[in-house]
Design a protein around this motif. Structure first.
Motif, mmCIF file in Angstrom:
data_model
loop_
_atom_site.group_PDB
_atom_site.id
_atom_site.type_symbol
_atom_site.label_atom_id
_atom_site.label_comp_id
_atom_site.label_asym_id
_atom_site.label_seq_id
_atom_site.Cartn_x
_atom_site.Cartn_y
_atom_site.Cartn_z
ATOM 1 N N ILE A 483 -44.060 -41.626 17.024
ATOM 2 C CA ILE A 483 -45.259 -42.469 17.056
ATOM 3 C C ILE A 483 -46.337 -41.920 16.132
ATOM 4 O O ILE A 483 -47.026 -42.678 15.439
ATOM 5 C CB ILE A 483 -45.781 -42.587 18.501
ATOM 6 N N LYS A 486 -45.577 -42.815 12.515
ATOM 7 C CA LYS A 486 -45.824 -44.234 12.276
ATOM 8 C C LYS A 486 -47.316 -44.530 12.157
ATOM 9 O O LYS A 486 -47.746 -45.262 11.240
ATOM 10 C CB LYS A 486 -45.215 -45.054 13.411
ATOM 11 N N GLN A 487 -48.136 -43.956 13.037
ATOM 12 C CA GLN A 487 -49.577 -44.208 13.013
ATOM 13 C C GLN A 487 -50.240 -43.574 11.793
ATOM 14 O O GLN A 487 -51.151 -44.158 11.191
ATOM 15 C CB GLN A 487 -50.209 -43.679 14.300
ATOM 16 N N LYS A 490 -49.625 -45.583 8.721
ATOM 17 C CA LYS A 490 -50.405 -46.811 8.748
ATOM 18 C C LYS A 490 -51.857 -46.554 8.324
ATOM 19 O O LYS A 490 -52.477 -47.390 7.666
ATOM 20 C CB LYS A 490 -50.383 -47.408 10.159
ATOM 21 N N ARG A 491 -52.383 -45.369 8.689
ATOM 22 C CA ARG A 491 -53.806 -45.096 8.474
ATOM 23 C C ARG A 491 -54.090 -44.299 7.207
ATOM 24 O O ARG A 491 -55.220 -44.313 6.707
ATOM 25 C CB ARG A 491 -54.367 -44.330 9.686
ATOM 26 N N THR A 524 -57.137 -40.018 15.778
ATOM 27 C CA THR A 524 -56.770 -41.283 16.413
ATOM 28 C C THR A 524 -55.250 -41.419 16.541
ATOM 29 O O THR A 524 -54.742 -41.913 17.560
ATOM 30 C CB THR A 524 -57.332 -42.464 15.607
ATOM 31 N N SER A 525 -54.540 -40.983 15.528
ATOM 32 C CA SER A 525 -53.074 -41.061 15.569
ATOM 33 C C SER A 525 -52.506 -40.158 16.655
ATOM 34 O O SER A 525 -51.583 -40.548 17.396
ATOM 35 C CB SER A 525 -52.487 -40.692 14.205
ATOM 36 N N ASP A 528 -53.131 -41.796 20.040
ATOM 37 C CA ASP A 528 -52.189 -42.883 20.330
ATOM 38 C C ASP A 528 -50.823 -42.333 20.741
ATOM 39 O O ASP A 528 -50.193 -42.820 21.690
ATOM 40 C CB ASP A 528 -52.038 -43.788 19.108
#
Length: 586
Positions: A483, A486-487, A490-491, A524-525, A528
């Motif tokens: 996860i 992936k995060q 994305k960021r 933030t990643s 999450d």
């Protein structure tokens, strides 16, 4: 489903027909450990407990000492990427060999099995101190693990021989306090020894030509006396006799009782599964990698072979399938598995939350586990005290597991607005509940099996518990990294994005020094990814609670005489229900 049923129900299998082993009849004149030994008499019992629990203390001390040395050891051998294997090798070995000690303690006796465990543990630790390479060190930790799991298991079995079930939980709580003390002292002691004398000094061995002259002083004052004292006390004080039927057997006959084929297939089953999951987590290999799916597939194949061996081949199986088929042993094993999976995921990932999301120092992150650790000991002692006072464990087990669920729900709700009050106190119900539940389910397991099955049943409990611990670390790590990656992708974008992402994934210490946009993306990643891990912990704890529901509540004898009568009655009942007796009935 009610947990209050009669003991007679336990003799019927949960999953269908069962193959019954021959049961030993009670020897004449009370020739059993309970009758022969001085049970619970003052100084004598204190010496025996000192012998057993000194090994438990040393094992806990060693575990956290080594945990603090992973970074300096990796740097010393210039193989930091493999330093995690030091811990993985030990845990894998513990998982694979723990259940074997249940049967070995019935064959070699409690003293013989404990001396074997201490010898393997000491030999492995000795090799660690003189290891010339990282590969040798990893192998040495595996050898130490062969004994480390046995120390815990045999100590638990021996205390069961000495203490009536109604008081057994309280003694387990006291043992857990000693274990917690060893684990608590290990970290600071390991760090001090490393800073003062180098990492090898923490293994406390004889100095070589290049080692400081002060090492033998440390060795003579710390590890060797503890290990030697433990072995000497076991040798002289732990004299718990086996039944006359076993004592009269020759060495050759005793060796024939060891389920070598079952032990081998069990080691291959557990080892392949845990090694595959550990490599997936530590090496960050994809699930499609041939090594990962090959190991997991081979684990399934070996599991089938193991079941066939235990059902059809082994005369004295290392894990009697008939026990796992029974209601309470199955429920206790699964409850321990799921709760340990969630608990160890919690222990490993909560400090990461404070380091990567709250950006606290490593010291502050570790301190947030202190209330949890304190209440681990409190929960175990409380459970023992309550069972001794009431003789009941069913409601205690359910309430304890519910506390763990409540705590894990609170942790899953942590966010950037959560108050310090919750960040410090939300883990307390978890530590208290898990410790209480593990103590009560161990007593439930012991109270629901025949006397000759106690050692094996205890080994099975520890097997499911330790397997859950390793899986909790491995699976949560794999989920977190999947996860998180992936995060982050994305960021974080741009020409150097992949390099930045890899740095963030492998070290949280760089996050506070990143530019603000990258720091926000990293924090933030991680938030999450950890939230998903914490939600999975809630699910595992809930499964553990559901597994606790079928547990039966049998009377807990207050004296050894009552306990012996209970075991004799249960054995007679099982003999009457055995296929042989049924076939003899006209």
């Amino acid at each position: 489903m009610s947990g209050r049923t009669t003991p007679d129900d336990e003799t019927s299998p949960l999953l269908g027909g069962q193959r019954t082993e021959s049961h030993r009849a009670p020897a004449a004149n009370g020739d059993t450990p309970a009758a022969d030994h001085k049970k619970g008499d003052g100084v004598h019992l204190v010496w025996i407990l000192a012998a057993l629990w000194s090994g438990v203390f040393l094992g806990a001390l060693d575990g956290t000492i080594v945990a603090t040395l992973l970074s300096p050891i990796g740097a010393y051998f210039n193989r930091s990427n493999q330093s995690s294997y030091i811990g993985t090798a030990y845990l894998l070995s513990v998982c694979c060999f723990t259940p074997l000690y249940g049967r070995l303690s019935d064959i070699l006796g409690r003293k013989g099995a404990m001396l074997l465990a201490l010898s393997l543990f000491g030999s492995g630790t000795l090799l660690c101190g003189v290891a010339p390479s990282m590969d040798v060190l990893i192998a040495a930790r595996a050898i130490a693990g062969m004994g480390g799991g046995g120390v815990m298991t045999v100590a638990s079995i021996a205390v069961t021989d000495l203490v009536p079930l109604k008081k057994r939980g309280l003694y387990q709580g006291m043992a857990n306090i000693l274990f917690g003390a060893g684990a608590g002292l290990g970290g600071p002691l390991g760090g001090w020894l490393n800073d003062k004398f180098g990492w090898r000094s923490a293994f406390l061995f004889q100095a070589s030509n290049v080692q400081p002259r002060s090492w033998p002083l440390i060795r003579n004052r710390l590890q060797v006396p503890i290990l030697a004292l433990s072995m000497a006390l076991v040798l002289t004080k732990v004299n718990i006799p086996l039944p006359e039927e076993v004592r009269s057997l020759t060495i050759h006959t005793k060796l024939k009782r060891i389920d070598f084929l079952g032990s081998l297939t069990l080691v291959l089953t557990v080892g392949s599964l845990l090694l595959g999951l550990s490599l997936k987590s530590t090496e960050e290999l994809p699930w499609s990698h041939p090594l990962i799916w090959g190991l997991i597939s081979s684990s399934g194949i070996w599991a089938v072979i193991f079941a066939i061996v235990e059902i059809k081949v082994a005369a004295y199986p290392v894990m009697p399938i008939r026990l796992i088929k029974q209601r309470t042993p199955l429920a206790v094993s699964l409850a321990n598995f799921f709760s340990s999976t969630a608990a160890y995921s919690m222990i490993y990932n909560v400090p990461l939350y404070f380091s990567a999301v709250r950006l606290n120092s490593s010291t502050d992150a570790g301190l947030h586990l202190l209330p949890h650790s304190i209440f681990l000991s409190c929960g175990s002692v409380f459970a023992g005290w309550l069972m001794r006072r009431t003789g009941k464990l069913y409601t205690l087990t359910l309430v304890s597991m519910s506390l763990a669920i409540v705590a894990s729900v609170y942790v899953s709700l942590w966010n950037f607005n959560t108050s310090e009050f919750h960040l410090w106190l939300d883990l307390i119900p978890h530590g208290f509940g898990i410790a209480s539940m593990i103590t009560s389910t161990l007593i439930a397991m012991i109270a629901n099996v025949a006397r000759e099955d106690i050692a094996v049943a205890t080994g099975i409990t520890y097997l499911f518990r330790t397997t859950g611990q390793v899986l909790g670390v491995s699976l949560s790590g794999a989920l977190l990294q999947a996860i998180l990656t992936k995060q982050l992708r994305k960021r974080i974008t741009g020409p150097e994005a992949l390099e930045i992402i890899e740095r963030i994934r492998h070290s949280t210490t760089i996050i506070p020094d990143l530019p603000t946009p990258l720091r926000v993306a990293a924090v933030t990643s991680y938030a999450d990814a950890l939230k998903a891990v914490f939600i999975c912990q809630v699910a595992c704890h809930t499964l553990a609670l559901l597994c606790c529901l079928p547990i039966q509540e049998n009377p807990l004898p207050a004296t050894m005489e009552e306990q012996e009568r209970l075991y004799r009655d249960r054995q007679m009942q099982q003999n009457q229900n055995s296929p042989q007796n049924e076939s003899d009935t006209p």
